[in-house]
Scaffold this motif. Structure first.
Motif, PDB file in Angstrom:
ATOM      1  N   GLU A   1       0.828  -1.207   0.000  1.00 43.35           N
ATOM      2  CA  GLU A   1       0.000   0.000   0.000  1.00 43.35           C
ATOM      3  C   GLU A   1       0.864   1.258   0.000  1.00 43.35           C
ATOM      4  N   MET A   2       1.933   1.250   0.792  1.00 43.03           N
ATOM      5  CA  MET A   2       2.842   2.396   0.821  1.00 43.03           C
ATOM      6  C   MET A   2       3.488   2.614  -0.548  1.00 43.03           C
ATOM      7  N   VAL A   3       3.916   1.533  -1.175  1.00 48.66           N
ATOM      8  CA  VAL A   3       4.541   1.636  -2.492  1.00 48.66           C
ATOM      9  C   VAL A   3       3.520   2.148  -3.519  1.00 48.66           C
ATOM     10  N   ALA A   4       2.279   1.711  -3.414  1.00 43.76           N
ATOM     11  CA  ALA A   4       1.241   2.186  -4.333  1.00 43.76           C
ATOM     12  C   ALA A   4       1.049   3.702  -4.201  1.00 43.76           C
ATOM     13  N   VAL A   5       1.065   4.190  -2.965  1.00 39.49           N
ATOM     14  CA  VAL A   5       0.928   5.636  -2.746  1.00 39.49           C
ATOM     15  C   VAL A   5       2.134   6.375  -3.330  1.00 39.49           C
ATOM     16  N   ALA A   6       3.344   5.835  -3.089  1.00 35.18           N
ATOM     17  CA  ALA A   6       4.555   6.465  -3.627  1.00 35.18           C
ATOM     18  C   ALA A   6       4.512   6.520  -5.147  1.00 35.18           C
ATOM     19  N   ARG A   7       4.056   5.436  -5.782  1.00 37.66           N
ATOM     20  CA  ARG A   7       3.967   5.417  -7.250  1.00 37.66           C
ATOM     21  C   ARG A   7       2.922   6.406  -7.754  1.00 37.66           C
ATOM     22  N   ALA A   8       1.850   6.585  -6.969  1.00 41.51           N
ATOM     23  CA  ALA A   8       0.829   7.569  -7.362  1.00 41.51           C
ATOM     24  C   ALA A   8       1.405   8.988  -7.322  1.00 41.51           C
ATOM     25  N   PHE A   9       2.226   9.286  -6.324  1.00 43.29           N
ATOM     26  CA  PHE A   9       2.918  10.578  -6.282  1.00 43.29           C
ATOM     27  C   PHE A   9       3.810  10.742  -7.512  1.00 43.29           C
ATOM     28  N   GLU A  10       4.506   9.671  -7.873  1.00 41.03           N
ATOM     29  CA  GLU A  10       5.410   9.720  -9.027  1.00 41.03           C
ATOM     30  C   GLU A  10       4.630   9.959 -10.320  1.00 41.03           C
ATOM     31  N   GLU A  11       3.453   9.356 -10.434  1.00 44.57           N
ATOM     32  CA  GLU A  11       2.630   9.563 -11.631  1.00 44.57           C
ATOM     33  C   GLU A  11       2.140  11.002 -11.725  1.00 44.57           C
ATOM     34  N   ARG A  12       1.753  11.573 -10.579  1.00 41.70           N
ATOM     35  CA  ARG A  12       1.234  12.952 -10.575  1.00 41.70           C
ATOM     36  C   ARG A  12       2.338  13.962 -10.838  1.00 41.70           C
ATOM     37  N   ASP A  13       3.527  13.674 -10.321  1.00 40.35           N
ATOM     38  CA  ASP A  13       4.640  14.619 -10.443  1.00 40.35           C
ATOM     39  C   ASP A  13       5.910  13.818 -10.735  1.00 40.35           C
ATOM     40  N   PRO A  14       6.123  13.440 -11.994  1.00 45.95           N
ATOM     41  CA  PRO A  14       7.222  12.530 -12.320  1.00 45.95           C
ATOM     42  C   PRO A  14       8.599  13.134 -12.016  1.00 45.95           C
ATOM     43  N   LEU A  15       9.362  12.395 -11.206  1.00 47.10           N
ATOM     44  CA  LEU A  15      10.725  12.805 -10.861  1.00 47.10           C
ATOM     45  C   LEU A  15      11.751  11.776 -11.331  1.00 47.10           C
ATOM     46  N   GLY A  16      11.262  10.596 -11.708  1.00 48.84           N
ATOM     47  CA  GLY A  16      12.175   9.542 -12.118  1.00 48.84           C
ATOM     48  C   GLY A  16      12.591   8.635 -10.978  1.00 48.84           C
ATOM     49  N   VAL A  17      11.780   8.580  -9.903  1.00 53.80           N
ATOM     50  CA  VAL A  17      12.058   7.682  -8.774  1.00 53.80           C
ATOM     51  C   VAL A  17      11.381   6.340  -9.034  1.00 53.80           C
ATOM     52  N   ARG A  18      12.097   5.247  -8.779  1.00 56.15           N
ATOM     53  CA  ARG A  18      11.514   3.907  -8.902  1.00 56.15           C
ATOM     54  C   ARG A  18      11.189   3.370  -7.508  1.00 56.15           C
ATOM     55  N   TYR A  19      10.110   2.619  -7.417  1.00 56.95           N
ATOM     56  CA  TYR A  19       9.708   2.017  -6.144  1.00 56.95           C
ATOM     57  C   TYR A  19       9.402   0.547  -6.359  1.00 56.95           C
ATOM     58  N   GLU A  20       9.694  -0.262  -5.345  1.00 57.92           N
ATOM     59  CA  GLU A  20       9.283  -1.659  -5.396  1.00 57.92           C
ATOM     60  C   GLU A  20       8.983  -2.163  -3.993  1.00 57.92           C
ATOM     61  N   VAL A  21       8.172  -3.217  -3.939  1.00 54.33           N
ATOM     62  CA  VAL A  21       7.850  -3.857  -2.666  1.00 54.33           C
ATOM     63  C   VAL A  21       8.953  -4.856  -2.346  1.00 54.33           C
ATOM     64  N   GLY A  22       9.461  -4.797  -1.127  1.00 57.66           N
ATOM     65  CA  GLY A  22      10.504  -5.735  -0.740  1.00 57.66           C
ATOM     66  C   GLY A  22      10.746  -5.722   0.753  1.00 57.66           C
ATOM     67  N   ASP A  23      11.176  -6.870   1.269  1.00 59.92           N
ATOM     68  CA  ASP A  23      11.520  -7.030   2.680  1.00 59.92           C
ATOM     69  C   ASP A  23      13.046  -6.952   2.770  1.00 59.92           C
ATOM     70  N   VAL A  24      13.569  -5.970   3.482  1.00 57.21           N
ATOM     71  CA  VAL A  24      15.022  -5.765   3.512  1.00 57.21           C
ATOM     72  C   VAL A  24      15.734  -6.942   4.160  1.00 57.21           C
ATOM     73  N   SER A  25      15.061  -7.684   5.033  1.00 57.09           N
ATOM     74  CA  SER A  25      15.702  -8.851   5.649  1.00 57.09           C
ATOM     75  C   SER A  25      15.808 -10.016   4.670  1.00 57.09           C
ATOM     76  N   ALA A  26      15.131  -9.896   3.511  1.00 60.94           N
ATOM     77  CA  ALA A  26      15.230 -10.918   2.459  1.00 60.94           C
ATOM     78  C   ALA A  26      15.370 -10.218   1.104  1.00 60.94           C
ATOM     79  N   LEU A  27      16.183  -9.186   1.074  1.00 62.11           N
ATOM     80  CA  LEU A  27      16.285  -8.324  -0.100  1.00 62.11           C
ATOM     81  C   LEU A  27      16.892  -9.070  -1.289  1.00 62.11           C
ATOM     82  N   ARG A  28      16.278  -8.903  -2.451  1.00 63.35           N
ATOM     83  CA  ARG A  28      16.814  -9.522  -3.664  1.00 63.35           C
ATOM     84  C   ARG A  28      18.136  -8.842  -4.040  1.00 63.35           C
ATOM     85  N   PRO A  29      19.033  -9.550  -4.717  1.00 65.42           N
ATOM     86  CA  PRO A  29      20.236  -8.894  -5.225  1.00 65.42           C
ATOM     87  C   PRO A  29      19.841  -7.816  -6.237  1.00 65.42           C
ATOM     88  N   LEU A  30      20.351  -6.620  -6.061  1.00 67.66           N
ATOM     89  CA  LEU A  30      19.994  -5.511  -6.941  1.00 67.66           C
ATOM     90  C   LEU A  30      20.926  -5.484  -8.156  1.00 67.66           C
TER      91      LEU A  30
END
Length: 246
Positions: free
Chosen positions: A72-101
């Protein structure tokens, strides 16, 4: 626990930054500690609704990736990005099991991240995953509950928050309930890990130069409310920051 709590808060979370403690204490203190991000890539962990992610991009970061456990938090962040595009990427993830970036970052931030670890092993996994995601020599900046906060000290209500112990203790430290005095108030439960837990986990993950940094009140906050207003907060600050190097 963190995922469910924050899913229920959603866009109301943005309101936290308007409360005096956040507006004149947390935000200016944290941004000052992180410093100049111009020309740097930033990994914003526990990015929430993207408040700091957006700020880093506005301040000249070349790339910002925000990761949060709450869809839900990521969805809100993406909605902000859509309204005012800055070029920020967001994804859902658990830092204790973070995928290799796909890349290593120049800066990582974790605002109210490590204090949600359910135990010491989980915090250490978080720290290792952050360290793995950074360039050598890059810095990791943390904001969390003050490890030695005195719950019997002056109340924080005039600063927009309550911070109360739940009476439960977990391996990292006492559980705390933080309430943002919005309309309606919003509460969530985390932990208040001990100082040595943070330091041990960060060092075990390979971080060094682990340094605690005090919360300060901005000049704007002093102008707005006067110096006396902030005395209780500065005597017993509920938030503490730390920085360390990969």
């Amino acid at each position: 626990m963190a995922r469910q709590q924050y899913d229920e808060i959603g866009e109301a979370f943005e309101g936290f930054k308007s409360l005096p403690l956040a507006q004149y204490g947390e935000v200016p203190s944290f941004l000052s500690m992180v410093g100049d991000v111009g020309g740097k890539s930033v990994l914003d962990l526990a990015s929430g609704t993207g408040f700091y992610s957006r700020e880093f991009k506005r301040r000249g970061a070349t790339e910002v990736l925000g990761i949060d456990i709450s869809g839900e938090m990521v969805a809100v962040a993406r909605a902000f990005e859509e309204r005012d595009p800055l070029g920020v990427r967001y994804e859902v993830g658990d830092v204790s099991a973070l995928r290799p970036l796909e890349r290593s970052f120049d800066v990582a931030t974790g605002v109210q991240l490590l204090n949600y670890a359910e135990d010491i092993a989980a915090m250490e996994r978080m720290c290792r995953n952050v360290h793995r995601s950074l360039e050598p020599g890059a810095e990791f900046f943390v904001l969390a509950q003050t490890p030695d906060y005195r719950f019997d000290g002056p109340p924080l209500a005039k600063y927009g928050f309550l911070c109360e112990p739940t009476g439960e203790e977990i391996e990292t430290g006492p559980r705390v309930r933080v309430t943002a005095l919005l309309d309606p108030p919003i509460s969530f439960v985390g932990a208040c890990p001990r100082r040595e837990v943070y330091e041990k986990c960060l060092r075990a993950a390979g971080f060094h130069e682990v340094t605690w940094v005090p919360l300060e009140v901005s000049d704007a906050g002093v102008r707005e409310f006067g110096a006396d207003f902030w005395e209780d907060l500065l005597t017993n600050p509920p938030l503490k920051m730390l920085r360390c190097r990969a």
